[in-house]
Enzyme design. Structure first.
Site, mmCIF file in Angstrom:
data_model
loop_
_atom_site.group_PDB
_atom_site.id
_atom_site.type_symbol
_atom_site.label_atom_id
_atom_site.label_comp_id
_atom_site.label_asym_id
_atom_site.label_seq_id
_atom_site.Cartn_x
_atom_site.Cartn_y
_atom_site.Cartn_z
ATOM 1 N N HIS A 162 38.914 36.654 33.970
ATOM 2 C CA HIS A 162 39.065 38.131 34.399
ATOM 3 C C HIS A 162 40.408 38.818 33.177
ATOM 4 O O HIS A 162 40.740 40.175 33.095
ATOM 5 C CB HIS A 162 39.945 38.533 35.879
ATOM 6 C CG HIS A 162 38.176 38.997 36.620
ATOM 7 N ND1 HIS A 162 37.792 39.498 36.924
ATOM 8 C CD2 HIS A 162 37.026 37.067 36.542
ATOM 9 C CE1 HIS A 162 36.794 39.002 37.559
ATOM 10 N NE2 HIS A 162 36.220 37.418 37.647
ATOM 11 N N ASP A 370 46.629 43.262 29.901
ATOM 12 C CA ASP A 370 46.174 43.444 30.813
ATOM 13 C C ASP A 370 44.481 43.297 30.659
ATOM 14 O O ASP A 370 43.711 43.895 29.481
ATOM 15 C CB ASP A 370 46.046 44.213 31.773
ATOM 16 C CG ASP A 370 45.834 44.818 33.541
ATOM 17 O OD1 ASP A 370 45.391 43.869 33.794
ATOM 18 O OD2 ASP A 370 46.102 45.132 33.508
HETATM 19 P P1 ADP Z 1 45.078 43.488 38.620
HETATM 20 O O1 ADP Z 1 43.602 42.499 38.971
HETATM 21 O O2 ADP Z 1 46.045 42.334 37.729
HETATM 22 O O3 ADP Z 1 45.465 43.609 40.027
HETATM 23 P P2 ADP Z 1 43.356 46.177 38.386
HETATM 24 O O4 ADP Z 1 44.059 46.900 38.113
HETATM 25 O O5 ADP Z 1 42.424 45.749 37.703
HETATM 26 O O6 ADP Z 1 44.633 45.161 37.999
HETATM 27 O O7 ADP Z 1 43.357 45.778 39.978
HETATM 28 C C1 ADP Z 1 43.980 46.371 40.592
HETATM 29 C C2 ADP Z 1 43.007 46.184 42.293
HETATM 30 O O8 ADP Z 1 43.904 46.268 43.609
HETATM 31 C C3 ADP Z 1 42.446 47.742 42.039
HETATM 32 O O9 ADP Z 1 41.401 47.636 42.591
HETATM 33 C C4 ADP Z 1 43.213 48.666 42.956
HETATM 34 O O10 ADP Z 1 42.785 49.525 43.545
HETATM 35 C C5 ADP Z 1 43.948 47.240 43.642
HETATM 36 N N1 ADP Z 1 45.402 47.660 44.411
HETATM 37 C C6 ADP Z 1 46.624 48.101 44.065
HETATM 38 N N2 ADP Z 1 46.961 48.285 44.040
HETATM 39 C C7 ADP Z 1 46.606 48.524 45.458
HETATM 40 C C8 ADP Z 1 47.582 48.556 47.008
HETATM 41 N N3 ADP Z 1 48.756 48.691 46.770
HETATM 42 N N4 ADP Z 1 46.763 47.917 48.227
HETATM 43 C C9 ADP Z 1 45.020 48.132 47.614
HETATM 44 N N5 ADP Z 1 44.794 47.438 46.693
HETATM 45 C C10 ADP Z 1 45.600 47.906 45.745
HETATM 46 C C1 G6P Z 2 44.221 39.080 38.869
HETATM 47 C C2 G6P Z 2 43.148 37.603 38.642
HETATM 48 C C3 G6P Z 2 42.760 37.654 40.135
HETATM 49 C C4 G6P Z 2 43.701 37.970 41.250
HETATM 50 C C5 G6P Z 2 44.726 38.902 40.951
HETATM 51 C C6 G6P Z 2 45.361 39.195 42.175
HETATM 52 O O1 G6P Z 2 43.848 40.380 38.678
HETATM 53 O O2 G6P Z 2 42.421 37.535 37.446
HETATM 54 O O3 G6P Z 2 42.148 36.093 39.850
HETATM 55 O O4 G6P Z 2 43.049 37.592 42.131
HETATM 56 O O5 G6P Z 2 45.496 39.337 39.842
HETATM 57 O O6 G6P Z 2 46.022 37.517 42.118
HETATM 58 P P1 G6P Z 2 46.480 36.765 43.185
HETATM 59 O O7 G6P Z 2 47.484 35.164 42.405
HETATM 60 O O8 G6P Z 2 46.776 37.583 44.975
HETATM 61 O O9 G6P Z 2 44.707 36.584 43.493
#
Ligand code: ADP
Ligand code: G6P
Length: 481
Positions: A162, A370
């Protein structure tokens, strides 16, 4: 032992380790792209999800969720530190994100990473029926494909990364680079967000393992490993249906009122992570206020930064810096009852996120690197009104698909400032044209299309893809509003 024909192996389960007080099991979506993506396709699929339920100590007994079985993996405190906080999130995560933060190479973490990967592989081997497909996810579990192949040569193994997969110059820094590479190449199909990542893997396989490659395959140790790009996406239908709910509409009206009906709202939503460029955007906003090009009486910023990996040193330092900067900006430019920034360090329900997305005039997404960035896609899906501007970093995987966003290099502060102003001043007709083009793209390339494309490439027959639900089932937040 109950076995499944499709097994998904990901570090994190979509639940934490607290079942509801009445013992019922509910989806509690952890923030993060992987949980969001997999949740959408696995709810309603006959499959088993092997993962860690959060916390330390014995694995909780988790009931099935519809047709989806959960197989929790227990981690000890020491394993949490060495495997998750250490090798995965202090070595691989920063290195794979262009080393925007210095990766830590601690020799003590490797054995734990390997041992925990072994535990995941054993659990997958246990729950996979003969000839099953096992789909391994992300950088936490890079050794699992190879370990699983040794345990269960009969299963079809997919691996999907990912996060970005770095160019050889960076990967070569890893002390355990050969083992990590062999681990991934244990899969039958290795998928990435971008073609460039597949190319990076091929280059490394040639350099370190004497492999040969073509555009979409690597021949190594007498086997052929297929590779490809499968850009991950979101559940567009979920976001659209949430956005249409009366609760969400009321929330939007309330947020508008609370933030100031005449103000332009800049919104950012991230895990509190140094890859997200939060500091860069705060600096840009600060300078625009300082230069008088933005005024608090007609602009406000909302920064949602959900806590993440809080025990990892670099994340703690970042939180302190961000909170200091938000305090300074509010101290200098805020007025009584009128802050320059609303900072929310908390998780949000999906419906409340949808309301925030609909309230924003400008969504500011500025990661330094990202894999994809699903927040950008969620914002687009939530804007069926075809209004709102998306400012998007060129260094997010999503930029390759959302070409009608206001693309920006977040390292170029002057460029970022100008782009924010352009987005704030854009004409409604221009915004509508951009938004409808982006919506058309993600509607077609949603999470279901992603899963179908990957699984069809994995088994060639379409049999696996047919096990996925055709129609989306009611998601967690839908059932609660
Ligand atoms: P990453 O996987 O690095 O966190 P992404 O933007 O791909 O970044 O995905 C983030 C996910 O987490 C999204 O589905 C978003 O809706 C969710 N998210 C981000 N902030 C919050 C929050 N404060 N509460 C709940 N979900 C969140
Ligand atoms: C990114 C990574 C995921 C991970 C997520 C949240 O999206 O690719 O593998 O689950 O961040 O991070 P966390 O450490 O809370 O699982």
């Amino acid at each position: 032992m109950r076995q499944s024909s499709l097994v998904v192996v990901a570090n994190r389960l979509p639940l934490d380790d607290n079942a509801a007080p009445d013992g019922a099991c509910e989806w509690r979506r952890s923030p993060g792209g992987l949980a969001s993506a997999l949740h959408a396709i696995l709810e309603g699929t006959p499959a088993t999800w092997v993962g860690w339920g959060g916390g330390v100590g014995g694995a909780p007994i988790l009931p099935d969720i519809g047709t989806l079985r959960l197989r929790p993996i227990a981690l000890t405190e020491e394993e949490l530190r060495g495997y998750y906080e250490g090798f995965a999130n202090s070595t691989l995560w920063p290195l794979y994100h262009d080393a925007v933060e210095q990766p830590v190479f601690d020799r003590g973490w490797w054995e734990t990473y390997r041992a925990v990967n072994h535990r995941f592989a054993e659990a997958a081997a246990e729950v996979a029926e003969p000839g099953a497909a096992v789909w391994v996810q992300d950088y936490h579990l890079q050794l699992v494909p190879q370990l699983l192949r040794e345990l269960r040569p009969d299963v079809l193994i997919g691996f999907f990364m990912h996060v970005p997969f770095p160019p050889p110059e960076l990967f070569m820094q890893l002390p355990r680079r050969v083992e990590l590479l062999r681990g991934m190449l244990g899969a039958d199909l290795v998928g990435f967000q971008r073609e460039q990542a597949a190319h990076n893997l091929a280059q490394l396989a040639v350099k370190l393992l004497d492999a040969e490659y073509t555009a979409h395959s690597i021949r190594v140790d007498g086997r052929v490993v297929r590779t490809g790009a499968f850009p991950v996406s979101i559940d567009v239908a979920e976001m659209e249906s949430l956005s249409a709910r009366p609760y969400v509409r009321n929330q939007v009206a309330k947020l508008r009122h609370d933030l100031g009906v005449h103000k332009k709202v800049l919104l950012s939503v991230d895990r509190l992570d140094y890859t997200k460029g939060i500091e860069h955007r705060l600096t840009a906003y600060n300078e625009l206020l300082r230069d008088g090009r933005l005024k608090v009486r007609d602009t406000v910023m909302v920064q949602v930064a959900v806590p993440s990996r809080e025990r990892v040193e670099s994340y703690r330092g970042l939180k302190d810096r961000i909170e200091g900067e938000v305090g300074r900006i509010n101290g200098e430019y805020g007025r009584v009852g009128e802050p320059a920034i609303h900072y929310l360090n908390q998780p949000f329900d999906r419906a409340d996120l949808a309301a925030l997305y609909q309230t924003a005039d400008v969504m500011v997404v500025t990661p330094l690197r990202d894999g994809m960035n699903l927040v950008a896609k969620e914002f687009v899906a939530a804007r069926s009104d075809d209004a709102g501007a998306l400012v998007l970093s060129e260094f997010a995987g999503a930029a390759a698909e959302l070409e009608d966003a206001f693309l920006v290099n977040p390292h170029d502060l002057d460029g970022l400032k100008e782009t924010l102003l352009r987005a704030l001043d854009a004409k409604p007709a221009d915004l509508a044209r951009r938004m409808s083009a982006m919506r058309a793209h993600i509607t077609y390339h949603d999470i279901h299309a992603w899963a179908r494309a990957y699984l069809t490439a994995l088994d060639h027959t379409g049999r696996l893809a047919r096990t996925l639900p055709r129609q989306r089932v009611a998601a967690y937040s839908d059932r609660h509003r």
